[in-house]
Enzyme design. Structure first.
Site, PDB file in Angstrom:
ATOM      1  N   TRP A 125       3.612 -26.266 -58.409  1.00 47.05           N
ATOM      2  CA  TRP A 125       4.163 -24.927 -58.216  1.00 47.05           C
ATOM      3  C   TRP A 125       5.651 -24.944 -57.892  1.00 47.05           C
ATOM      4  CZ3 TRP A 125       2.355 -20.791 -60.142  1.00 47.05           C
ATOM      5  CH2 TRP A 125       2.929 -19.551 -59.803  1.00 47.05           C
ATOM      6  N   THR A 133      -3.244 -29.184 -59.814  1.00 43.24           N
ATOM      7  CA  THR A 133      -1.902 -28.775 -59.430  1.00 43.24           C
ATOM      8  C   THR A 133      -1.934 -28.332 -57.978  1.00 43.24           C
ATOM      9  OG1 THR A 133      -0.047 -27.303 -60.015  1.00 43.24           O
ATOM     10  CG2 THR A 133      -2.264 -26.399 -60.242  1.00 43.24           C
ATOM     11  N   CYS A 134      -0.748 -28.190 -57.373  1.00 47.02           N
ATOM     12  CA  CYS A 134      -0.662 -27.739 -55.976  1.00 47.02           C
ATOM     13  C   CYS A 134       0.766 -27.267 -55.748  1.00 47.02           C
ATOM     14  CB  CYS A 134      -1.065 -28.857 -55.015  1.00 47.02           C
ATOM     15  SG  CYS A 134      -0.011 -30.338 -55.104  1.00 47.02           S
ATOM     16  N   GLY A 135       1.354 -27.597 -54.597  1.00 49.68           N
ATOM     17  CA  GLY A 135       2.729 -27.211 -54.334  1.00 49.68           C
ATOM     18  C   GLY A 135       3.732 -28.159 -54.960  1.00 49.68           C
TER      19      GLY A 135
END
Length: 284
Positions: free
Chosen positions: A270, A241-243
């Site tokens: 996110w 996952t990330c932004g």
């Protein structure tokens, strides 16, 4: 022709040698964070590798989802690829103008829709130019082709699956954002998002997997060392996952290079999780 890929990464020398192969298609998948205020499509027209088409990450998306560049339907993706002149028989080489940042999103997306004949130009456009290889300007002029998409749900996770995983803990969750955003000490790049991370997730900033001398991906042994230092077991299931699913795809590529071929990406990342008020979070 039946061009064979040497792996998920190719060098500028390899691409230069195969540039004219009829089954090799090149796509510029450059993308920038909103705050950078850059126009990758305009930059593509100014400078790109000969024969490349522009893969618009913000355009190849689900038009009915308000979140940024969420995966489109298989039908929609197939239409995009067909317009770009890409068929299922082609070898696709994706690159970006940062070196290696957003191109893995195109790599992952193609794999999600059943296309494994795809690789990343390691070091991207900067490496190509450093090698004194030619670029051109102007719009892309692809010849339409036919692409059929076969969706692989095992490579994608949605919000419901991420919430379920908090209970089952069957999959390790690895967050590619910078440490400050992960712990909540730095603001998010998109307004309106809460700060912190998914409870139980592990932080491995994607920047730690980049060789800053040439903006290429670190070799597998150094990637593995970074994973081990965070307590991540590459023999067990992993979701990245990330932004907004961009650097999470880079992390998925890094894990693929280490032999973990079934890494899933949380597409909403996110932007979805931190944009809600009913999802739990942790901060340090």
């Amino acid at each position: 022709m039946n061009t064979q890929l040497p792996g998920p990464l190719v060098s500028s020398a390899w691409l230069a040698e195969h540039l004219k192969a009829s089954d090799v298609k090149i796509m510029d998948a450059s993308w920038y964070l909103p705050g950078e205020k850059r126009n990758p499509a305009a930059e593509f027209e100014k400078t790109h590798i000969e024969g490349a088409v522009f893969f618009d990450i913000d355009g190849v998306r689900d038009p009915d989802n308000p979140l940024p560049h969420m995966l489109p339907s298989p039908k929609c993706f197939a239409e995009h690829m067909s317009r770009l002149g890409i068929s299922n028989a082609d070898v696709v080489i994706a690159y970006d103008s940062a070196g290696i940042f957003s191109a893995p999103r195109a790599w992952w997306t193609l794999r999600v829709f059943g296309h494994d004949r795809v690789a990343i130009l390691d070091g991207g456009l900067p490496a190509w130019r450093t090698a004194n290889l030619a670029t051109i300007s102007g719009p892309a002029l692809p010849v339409a082709s036919t692409f059929e998409a076969n969706f692989r749900p095992e490579l994608v996770r949605d919000l419901a699956q991420m919430l379920s995983n908090m209970e089952t803990e069957l999959e390790q969750v690895v967050d590619a954002r910078g440490h400050g955003r992960f712990v909540g000490s730095e603001p998010e790049v998109r307004p309106g998002l809460r700060s912190g991370h998914i409870p139980g997730s592990t932080n491995l900033p994607y920047s730690e997997l980049i060789d800053t001398t040439n903006q290429s991906l670190l070799p597998a042994n150094k990637i593995e060392a970074a994973l081990v230092s965070r307590g991540i077991d590459i023999k067990q299931p992993i979701v990245t996952t990330c932004g907004s699913g961009i650097s999470a795809s880079l992390l998925a590529l890094a894990l693929y290079i280490c032999g973990h071929n079934a890494v899933a990406v949380y597409d909403g990342s996110w932007t979805e999780w931190g944009g809600r008020i009913d999802t739990p979070l942790e901060s340090e």
